[in-house]
Scaffold this motif. Structure first.
Motif, short mmCIF file in Angstrom:
data_model
loop_
_atom_site.label_atom_id
_atom_site.label_comp_id
_atom_site.label_asym_id
_atom_site.label_seq_id
_atom_site.Cartn_x
_atom_site.Cartn_y
_atom_site.Cartn_z
N ARG A 7 0.83 -1.21 0.00
CA ARG A 7 0.00 0.00 0.00
C ARG A 7 0.87 1.26 0.00
NH1 ARG A 7 -5.45 1.39 -0.72
NH2 ARG A 7 -5.91 3.24 0.50
N ASN A 8 1.96 1.21 0.73
CA ASN A 8 2.88 2.35 0.81
C ASN A 8 4.30 1.89 0.54
OD1 ASN A 8 1.20 4.75 1.91
ND2 ASN A 8 0.64 3.06 3.27
N VAL A 9 4.97 2.56 -0.37
CA VAL A 9 6.38 2.27 -0.66
C VAL A 9 7.17 3.54 -0.35
CG1 VAL A 9 8.06 1.67 -2.42
CG2 VAL A 9 5.80 0.60 -2.45
N THR A 10 8.02 3.46 0.66
CA THR A 10 8.81 4.62 1.08
C THR A 10 10.18 4.58 0.44
OG1 THR A 10 7.66 4.67 3.21
CG2 THR A 10 9.74 5.88 3.04
N VAL A 11 10.52 5.62 -0.29
CA VAL A 11 11.83 5.69 -0.93
C VAL A 11 12.80 6.37 0.04
CG1 VAL A 11 10.99 5.63 -3.29
CG2 VAL A 11 11.11 7.80 -2.12
N PRO A 12 14.04 5.91 0.11
CA PRO A 12 14.98 6.41 1.11
C PRO A 12 15.53 7.80 0.78
CG PRO A 12 16.07 4.82 -0.31
CD PRO A 12 14.62 4.82 -0.70
N SER A 13 15.96 8.50 1.82
CA SER A 13 16.56 9.82 1.68
C SER A 13 17.91 9.85 2.38
CB SER A 13 15.63 10.87 2.31
OG SER A 13 16.24 12.15 2.32
#
Length: 325
Positions: free
Chosen positions: A302-308
């Motif tokens: 549902r949610n894909v968090t891309v790194p920073s």
């Protein structure tokens, strides 16, 4: 970096407990499979911001790795009405999947909900609508990024305290709200820090110049300004330089764009204290589209968090010019 491998790794590690899935166990897309050709319609918030241009270029470059995909990118022109019309046009054209970066969250929710309820998969990129009528969201953790910027300010830039200011983005967009709230949380750990001014600049450089000039006039001892995007950071630097305070004010941006006009160079040149990279999510979004349209997935994260990551004086020169995020 191998973007496709990177995206696949992130998706593989994403939890499906909060995933989007078809209630009847059928594929998320009505028509799917490896033998069809697919059209993806993407309504981009606008084409003016450098970050938005970077997203578009990444999508156009990476979609070449998916021969079954054609992506049509439309300029939302920073207008809710324009984006509503674009989404309606995409539905008339019967696109197979909708991508959208909503300029404003609440006003675009109804039309996006209509698309989703008609059975067309929806991937929201970078910005969310309100509610849960979408298939997946791909983006950075804005609150976490901003909180880390606040904590870094509290512990490293101003350990002995001082006055700080915030140049917020467009206050009706989810990233602007989350970044402002996150930074406030981060600096809260140092009671010697005094937040003296907060004002939206709508992601715009010229407005940031005007607003920060007024802030410096009202609060001449500002030591740090946190900005919601790199354009605002550029405006803050111009304003500070105009009154000879470019060395006094430490500037923190968000986007961390590469290239000669990007935030990384501004840090490398010593104009800003730091910027935080905000990856485009293009690779992850296309990989989700592949799972939905080609693999006929019945569920996706549902949610894909891309790194920073933080770009500061220690790594800016090394990172300058590298598109590795």
């Amino acid at each position: 970096m191998n973007y496709l491998l990177h995206a696949a790794t992130i998706l593989a590690g994403a939890t499906l407990a909060t995933g989007a899935w078809a209630a009847d166990g059928k594929p998320l897309a009505k028509d799917c499979g490896p033998n069809n050709d697919y059209v993806i319609g993407f309504s981009q918030a606008n084409f003016k911001e450098p970050y938005r241009e970077h997203v578009n270029h990444e999508l156009e470059r990476l979609v070449k790795n998916y021969p079954k995909f054609k992506i049509v990118i439309a300029d939302g022109q920073a207008s809710v009405n324009t984006q509503v019309s674009q989404v309606e046009n995409f539905m008339t054209q019967q696109v197979d999947l909708l991508m959208i970066s909503p300029f404003e969250a609440a006003p675009l929710t109804p039309v996006v909900s209509q698309v989703y309820k008609k059975g067309v998969p929806v991937i929201e990129l970078d910005r969310k609508t309100t509610g849960d009528a979408y298939t997946a969201f791909v983006g950075g953790d804005n609150r976490k990024i901003a909180k880390e910027a606040g904590e870094w300010t509290a512990k490293t830039l101003l350990p002995d305290g001082g006055e700080v200011a915030i140049l917020e983005g467009l206050p009706s967009s989810s990233p602007a709200i989350e970044r402002m709230e996150g930074f406030k949380e981060g600096i809260a750990g140092n009671p010697k820090i005094n937040l003296v001014a907060t004002q939206p600049v709508d992601w715009m450089e010229d407005k940031a110049v005007t607003v920060f000039s007024a802030m410096l006039q009202a609060h001449p001892d500002i030591k740090v300004v946190y900005t919601s995007n790199d354009l605002a950071a550029a405006g803050a630097y111009i304003a500070a330089k105009q009154v000879g305070k470019q060395d006094q004010v430490k500037i923190i941006g968000t986007d961390g764009l590469p290239g000669p006009s990007g935030g990384i160079r501004s840090v490398a040149d010593g104009q800003w204290a730091a910027t935080y990279t905000y990856p485009t999510g293009a690779a992850e979004a296309l990989e989700l589209a592949r799972k939905i349209l080609i693999d006929c997935a019945t569920e996706v994260p549902r949610n894909v968090t891309v790194p920073s990551q933080r770009i500061d004086a220690a790594n800016a020169k090394e990172m300058y010019g590298k598109e590795t995020f």
